[in-house]
Write a protein that holds these residues in place. Structure first.
Motif, PDB file in Angstrom:
ATOM      1  N   LYS A   1      54.003  19.720 -82.998  1.00  0.00           N
ATOM      2  CA  LYS A   1      54.484  20.131 -81.680  1.00  0.00           C
ATOM      3  C   LYS A   1      55.977  19.886 -81.562  1.00  0.00           C
ATOM      4  O   LYS A   1      56.493  18.864 -82.006  1.00  0.00           O
ATOM      5  N   GLN A   2      56.642  20.866 -80.927  1.00  0.00           N
ATOM      6  CA  GLN A   2      58.083  20.807 -80.804  1.00  0.00           C
ATOM      7  C   GLN A   2      58.485  20.079 -79.528  1.00  0.00           C
ATOM      8  O   GLN A   2      57.857  20.213 -78.488  1.00  0.00           O
TER       9      GLN A   2
ATOM     10  N   LEU B   1      59.310  23.004 -72.713  1.00  0.00           N
ATOM     11  CA  LEU B   1      58.046  23.681 -73.001  1.00  0.00           C
ATOM     12  C   LEU B   1      56.928  23.027 -72.202  1.00  0.00           C
ATOM     13  O   LEU B   1      56.911  21.801 -72.031  1.00  0.00           O
ATOM     14  N   THR B   2      55.995  23.849 -71.719  1.00  0.00           N
ATOM     15  CA  THR B   2      54.810  23.274 -71.099  1.00  0.00           C
ATOM     16  C   THR B   2      53.922  22.704 -72.193  1.00  0.00           C
ATOM     17  O   THR B   2      54.025  23.095 -73.373  1.00  0.00           O
ATOM     18  N   ASN B   3      53.046  21.788 -71.825  1.00  0.00           N
ATOM     19  CA  ASN B   3      52.243  21.096 -72.826  1.00  0.00           C
ATOM     20  C   ASN B   3      51.312  22.034 -73.597  1.00  0.00           C
ATOM     21  O   ASN B   3      50.981  21.787 -74.753  1.00  0.00           O
ATOM     22  N   ASP B   4      50.890  23.150 -72.942  1.00  0.00           N
ATOM     23  CA  ASP B   4      50.016  24.107 -73.633  1.00  0.00           C
ATOM     24  C   ASP B   4      50.811  25.179 -74.373  1.00  0.00           C
ATOM     25  O   ASP B   4      50.225  26.132 -74.902  1.00  0.00           O
ATOM     26  N   ASP B   5      52.145  25.047 -74.381  1.00  0.00           N
ATOM     27  CA  ASP B   5      53.047  25.951 -75.110  1.00  0.00           C
ATOM     28  C   ASP B   5      53.103  27.361 -74.546  1.00  0.00           C
ATOM     29  O   ASP B   5      53.718  28.243 -75.157  1.00  0.00           O
ATOM     30  N   ARG B   6      52.504  27.607 -73.394  1.00  0.00           N
ATOM     31  CA  ARG B   6      52.500  28.965 -72.858  1.00  0.00           C
ATOM     32  C   ARG B   6      53.853  29.397 -72.306  1.00  0.00           C
ATOM     33  O   ARG B   6      54.241  30.556 -72.413  1.00  0.00           O
ATOM     34  N   TYR B   7      54.556  28.456 -71.685  1.00  0.00           N
ATOM     35  CA  TYR B   7      55.777  28.822 -70.978  1.00  0.00           C
ATOM     36  C   TYR B   7      56.962  27.993 -71.441  1.00  0.00           C
ATOM     37  O   TYR B   7      56.838  26.810 -71.759  1.00  0.00           O
TER      38      TYR B   7
ATOM     39  N   ALA C   1      46.534  30.266 -60.699  1.00  0.00           N
ATOM     40  CA  ALA C   1      46.016  28.900 -60.884  1.00  0.00           C
ATOM     41  C   ALA C   1      46.364  28.374 -62.274  1.00  0.00           C
ATOM     42  O   ALA C   1      46.807  27.224 -62.435  1.00  0.00           O
ATOM     43  N   ASP C   2      46.172  29.216 -63.299  1.00  0.00           N
ATOM     44  CA  ASP C   2      46.510  28.797 -64.664  1.00  0.00           C
ATOM     45  C   ASP C   2      48.003  28.523 -64.806  1.00  0.00           C
ATOM     46  O   ASP C   2      48.425  27.600 -65.519  1.00  0.00           O
ATOM     47  N   TYR C   3      48.792  29.344 -64.139  1.00  0.00           N
ATOM     48  CA  TYR C   3      50.249  29.197 -64.177  1.00  0.00           C
ATOM     49  C   TYR C   3      50.659  27.829 -63.608  1.00  0.00           C
ATOM     50  O   TYR C   3      51.465  27.095 -64.195  1.00  0.00           O
ATOM     51  N   MET C   4      50.084  27.477 -62.461  1.00  0.00           N
ATOM     52  CA  MET C   4      50.402  26.182 -61.837  1.00  0.00           C
ATOM     53  C   MET C   4      49.927  25.010 -62.694  1.00  0.00           C
ATOM     54  O   MET C   4      50.624  24.012 -62.848  1.00  0.00           O
ATOM     55  N   ILE C   5      48.731  25.147 -63.276  1.00  0.00           N
ATOM     56  CA  ILE C   5      48.195  24.056 -64.101  1.00  0.00           C
ATOM     57  C   ILE C   5      49.065  23.837 -65.331  1.00  0.00           C
ATOM     58  O   ILE C   5      49.341  22.696 -65.729  1.00  0.00           O
ATOM     59  N   SER C   6      49.528  24.933 -65.944  1.00  0.00           N
ATOM     60  CA  SER C   6      50.365  24.813 -67.144  1.00  0.00           C
ATOM     61  C   SER C   6      51.663  24.074 -66.852  1.00  0.00           C
ATOM     62  O   SER C   6      52.093  23.206 -67.618  1.00  0.00           O
ATOM     63  N   ILE C   7      52.299  24.428 -65.727  1.00  0.00           N
ATOM     64  CA  ILE C   7      53.619  23.866 -65.429  1.00  0.00           C
ATOM     65  C   ILE C   7      53.532  22.587 -64.611  1.00  0.00           C
ATOM     66  O   ILE C   7      54.307  21.645 -64.818  1.00  0.00           O
ATOM     67  N   CYS C   8      52.567  22.536 -63.677  1.00  0.00           N
ATOM     68  CA  CYS C   8      52.527  21.438 -62.702  1.00  0.00           C
ATOM     69  C   CYS C   8      51.346  20.500 -62.891  1.00  0.00           C
ATOM     70  O   CYS C   8      51.082  19.658 -62.017  1.00  0.00           O
ATOM     71  N   GLY C   9      50.610  20.651 -63.955  1.00  0.00           N
ATOM     72  CA  GLY C   9      49.449  19.795 -64.175  1.00  0.00           C
ATOM     73  C   GLY C   9      49.841  18.366 -64.509  1.00  0.00           C
ATOM     74  O   GLY C   9      51.008  17.965 -64.423  1.00  0.00           O
TER      75      GLY C   9
ATOM     76  N   LEU D   1      56.188  17.986 -69.178  1.00  0.00           N
ATOM     77  CA  LEU D   1      56.893  18.988 -69.971  1.00  0.00           C
ATOM     78  C   LEU D   1      57.484  18.315 -71.211  1.00  0.00           C
ATOM     79  O   LEU D   1      57.632  17.099 -71.273  1.00  0.00           O
ATOM     80  N   ARG D   2      57.831  19.139 -72.187  1.00  0.00           N
ATOM     81  CA  ARG D   2      58.491  18.636 -73.394  1.00  0.00           C
ATOM     82  C   ARG D   2      59.892  19.242 -73.476  1.00  0.00           C
ATOM     83  O   ARG D   2      60.070  20.449 -73.320  1.00  0.00           O
TER      84      ARG D   2
END
Length: 728
Positions: free
Chosen positions: A343-344, A460-466, A433-441, A445-446
């Motif tokens: 993970k980066q 980067l978000t923890n799930d690497d999506r954004y 909902a997925d968008y908020m969970i990825s960024i605000c869960g 962040l990394r």
């Protein structure tokens, strides 16, 4: 599971049991360890073997490999005598070519490595250090024509400080780059004349002084372009009368007999020589890539249907692969190492300097996305794109009517064109909902380890999506200016390769600092099921487009550039047709919006290895039969995401020129490609125009990145359509 893979698994299990048995013996006593070592030494027996292809081997042999000292002679006349380890030339030895050329020195995994001496068939002699079969480090080369170079080498070419002496008595002492005089240096001719000053690509360039043997001198600015040449002549005290001399004589006459010898071609490298070893009574040719079996850091071989041998020599950690065909002695196969992916970035935890900024960002996103709003429509009014269309919200720590209490500082939050970005998220099929969970869960962040060239920071978000990028005010203005055209473009072309934008925001800290941080939320191109082993940022320019890192320091997260690229990507006909069409449409859009300096970011996943280093069944090297990947797991495939392809190895000529695309070698890897057009927020403003004017005086105007959008678009397309071709 096929027979070949079954065989690998069985052999692996046998090796594992054997290693476990050895480990059990070793824990009881030092004597037990010594006993195991003795057994290994006793297993090496003296043999003489002759194979059906007329290769021969005589020396120590263990299991299925040459191990110890031995001599191998190939049918083509090449031979190696020295130390072996499990089938590899390893240690000290001597390799002799059929031409009579010979190398004696250190070897590592089949490569000339360490101190060694090369004696060519033309009487050329190099003594010095080697790395991956290339001259690298300090060394002295005495060429066949009598010239001599002593100094530093890099990847097979003079690079760094060094002295070159011509047989005619001329001599250069100074800096080198890629086999040419480059930087500060002094050229002294046999007649006593000399030049002290700057050099570029083998010629005087910049400030310099030419001195004659009688003491006269010419001081000025030097260039092969006569219109850029300027200077003053200072006669010596002994000189009298008029003086007529053209500085261009240095280029046309004085340097005409100062050519750098190209060196002797080495032909095949030792690492390219594969040996046919017997296996269960059968003759077996190892599956190799320039002497190394491919399998995620493991060497393995097939006899057609069943696996005959499998050796893990790198603990399933790194995969060594040579990825370009050898040429002259100055340019062999660059040796790349594919390391395990990870993970980066670094997690932003409490105490991090940007921890509060992350909290502010997450609070703002949760508020912006979660607040009640009418159903989103894709048919937007022109007013939605108005630059003045923005919403300010204050977030006091104690909370307010519209915001929750929080533990961060007091700040203000700004949403730019909120209706547009809400529509974009719907267009890109992003669930709120997925968008908020990825960024605000709950997961933080990394932060990437270092800011980009522009000074922006990336998260980067923890799930690497954004990916979240901080941006300058000028970049935000460009995005808002082109937002209407961008929206129309991505709506019209579902397979667009340009960056997907999901939101544009600003955090303003209250109090004395009044600091503003603008940032944009984008899709992460490399959010894929496949491990990305190599990544390239491609612009189509050559100036400054080389990564100045040794191969050992290149990680899967290292972004390589145009002059690092050593592949041509061959796509199935249907994918290639769609690719060309979409690149044309995207470039037309960017050109119309006066955008330049964008890149095609390409990620490569080698299908011949897994992230864990486990061997995979390697398909036949034939053209791709259809547009879908033959995968063992379901995956989403679309233009730019998880595209199956063949990557053909290329090699550049060692003539000192910046060759953007190397020559194809006919060697292929089956790969999965991920790619997209990034950095699309730089317009051709006054700063870029000044950069273009300034650099055009110093470098070839066609080689620099800062050029007019129309010229940039044409150059970018021309380059990309040479790197990506149809698989026939």
């Amino acid at each position: 599971m096929n027979n070949g893979l079954n065989g690998i698994v069985k052999v692996w299990e046998a090796k594992l049991k054997k290693s476990r048995g050895a480990a059990k013996k070793s824990i009881f006593s030092a004597m037990s360890v010594a006993h195991v070592d003795d057994e290994e030494e006793e297993a090496a027996e003296e043999v003489e073997k002759e194979f059906s292809n007329e290769d021969t081997y005589s020396g120590q042999w263990s299991d299925k490999w040459p191990h110890g000292r031995g001599r191998c002679t190939w049918a083509d006349g090449c031979s190696y005598e020295g130390e072996w380890r499990r089938g590899w030339m390893m240690g000290r030895g001597k390799f002799t070519w059929a031409s009579g050329a010979a190398y004696e020195g250190g070897f590592k995994n089949g490569y000339m490595d360490g101190d060694g001496v090369f004696q060519g068939s033309t009487n050329e002699r190099y003594s010095g250090t080697w790395q991956s079969s290339l001259r690298h480090g300090k060394g002295v080369c005495e060429y066949a024509n009598g010239d001599k170079y002593e100094g530093h080498w890099r990847r097979g070419l003079p690079d760094g400080k060094g002295k070159y002496s011509w047989i005619n008595g001329n001599q250069y002492v100074g800096h080198w780059r890629r086999g040419r005089m480059n930087g500060n240096g002094t050229m002294v001719w046999a007649n006593g004349n000399r030049y002290d000053g700057g050099w570029e690509a083998g010629l005087p360039r910049g400030n310099g002084t030419f001195r004659w043997a009688d003491g006269s001198c010419y001081v000025g600015v030097w260039s092969k372009d006569q219109s850029e040449q300027s200077g003053t002549y200072y006669p010596s005290s002994s000189h009298s009368g008029s003086f007529e001399w053209d500085p261009q004589e240095v280029y046309l006459e004085n340097l005409s007999d100062c050519r750098i010898h190209p060196g002797e071609e080495m032909g095949e490298y030792p690492c390219q020589k594969a040996v046919s070893w017997p296996c269960d009574g059968e003759e077996l040719r190892s599956v190799v890539v320039d002497g190394i079996g491919v399998g995620g850091g493991s060497e393995y071989s097939f006899d057609g249907s069943n696996a005959c041998s499998f050796e893990s020599s790198r603990d399933l950690g790194e995969l060594d692969m040579d990825v370009s065909r050898g040429g002259s002695a100055g340019g062999g196969r660059p040796h790349i190492i594919i390391k395990p992916t990870k993970k980066q970035g670094n997690t932003i935890s409490k105490g991090h300097k940007n921890y509060e900024l992350m909290l502010n960002l997450q609070l703002g996103i949760r508020h912006a996305v979660g607040r009640p709003a009418p159903s989103t429509t894709l048919d937007l009014k022109a007013s939605a794109f108005d630059p003045r269309e923005k919403v300010w919200t204050r977030f006091p720590p104690s909370g307010s009517k519209h915001t929750p209490p929080h533990q961060s500082c007091d700040f203000r939050w700004k949403d730019y064109c909120p209706l547009v970005f809400r529509a974009l998220r719907k267009l890109f099929k992003v669930d709120p909902a997925d968008y908020m969970i990825s960024i605000c869960g709950n997961d933080a962040l990394r932060e990437l380890s270092s800011p980009g060239k522009s000074g922006s920071f990336f998260y980067l978000t923890n799930d690497d999506r954004y990916m979240i990028k901080t941006m300058k005010k000028s970049e935000a203005k460009v995005l808002i200016r082109m937002l209407s055209a961008y929206y129309k473009h991505v709506r019209a072309f579902e397979n667009t390769l340009v960056t997907k934008f999901y939101g544009l925001h600003c955090v303003k800290l209250t109090g004395a600092a009044q600091k503003k941080v603008r940032f944009v939320i984008m899709g992460n191109l490399f959010c894929t099921e496949y491990a990305i082993h190599r990544r390239f940022d491609l612009k189509g320019s050559s100036h400054g487009r080389l990564t100045d890192k040794p191969e050992s320091e290149i990680e899967p997260t290292t972004t390589l550039k145009d002059l690092d690229l050593n592949f041509i990507f061959r796509l199935h006909k249907s994918w290639f047709r769609d690719f060309c069409s979409q690149v044309d449409k995207d470039c037309d859009f960017l050109e119309q919006e006066r955008i330049m300096d964008y890149s095609l970011l390409v990620g490569i996943h080698f299908r011949d290895m897994s992230n864990a280093g486990e061997p995979l069944n390697m398909g036949a090297r034939t053209p791709l039969g259809n547009g879908s990947p033959d995968l063992s797991r379901s995956t989403s495939v679309k233009l730019g995401a998880n595209i199956p392809a063949r990557a053909e190895l290329t090699v550049r000529k060692n003539n000192g020129e910046a060759q953007l695309v190397g020559e194809p070698t006919g060697e292929y890897y089956e790969v999965i490609l991920v790619f997209g057009i990034i950095d699309i927020l730089q317009d051709y403003d006054i700063s870029k125009k000044l950069e273009h004017a300034y650099k055009s005086f110093q470098y070839d105007p066609t080689s620099i990145s800062a050029v007019d959008p129309k010229q940039y678009s044409k150059r970018f397309r021309d380059f990309i359509f040479r790197v990506f071709t149809e698989d026939g």
